[in-house]
Scaffold this active site. Sequence first.
Site, short mmCIF file in Angstrom:
data_model
loop_
_atom_site.label_atom_id
_atom_site.label_comp_id
_atom_site.label_asym_id
_atom_site.label_seq_id
_atom_site.Cartn_x
_atom_site.Cartn_y
_atom_site.Cartn_z
N ILE A 11 0.82 -1.22 0.00
CA ILE A 11 0.00 0.00 0.00
C ILE A 11 0.86 1.27 0.00
CG2 ILE A 11 -1.97 -1.13 1.10
CD1 ILE A 11 -1.17 0.43 3.70
N SER A 12 2.15 1.12 -0.19
CA SER A 12 3.06 2.27 -0.18
C SER A 12 3.09 2.95 -1.55
CB SER A 12 4.47 1.82 0.19
OG SER A 12 5.43 2.78 -0.21
#
Length: 199
Positions: A11-12
């Site tokens: 999710i970065s």
Amino acid sequence: MAHIDYYLATISPFTYMNGTRVEQIAKAHGATLTYKPLDIMGLFGATGGTPPKDRHINRQEYRLQDMARRAKLAGLPLNLKPAHWPTNMAPSSYAIIAAQNAGGGDLGAFVHALTRSCWADEKDISQTDVIAACLTEAGFDAGLAEADMVNSADTYARNLEEGVAAGVFGAPFFIVDGTERFWGQDRLDDLDAFLAGKL
């Protein structure tokens, strides 16, 4: 032959903005690469970091500006506020671990497909159908989306422990031969230079 441990969070946004550059750099220098997806929120908690939503407004605003600039420089589309963020990163991380163990596809392309799905395509990467589509796109068996969940969960937890012990505090994070550390998508040029013997 150098070896790179690649700590990443699905999710970065900065993992997304790697594109597939780390794979290109590794190939150019004959380096091997191990993907180590981890729980970025757990990493923040273990190393004194603060989740984006809890940061001072000055830091939040700067992060968004920097993300927009990084994406433009990388030539990648980016939604600064995607519909499905944050989301449960464990299922997509488990799939990366299963795919790495299984082989047969392009792991870098799979990681990029997952992160692109979150940050550009407005898809929820915690969902099995989204993960399966990314697996197929990268040449893997779609069934890996739900394969060997127990072993993958153990590896995922171990990646966090090993990362903290190795000095990791953010994502993406690259460690060459267990010692030389590079944090962030904006340090890929430094990684490249180090592997070339220039740093």
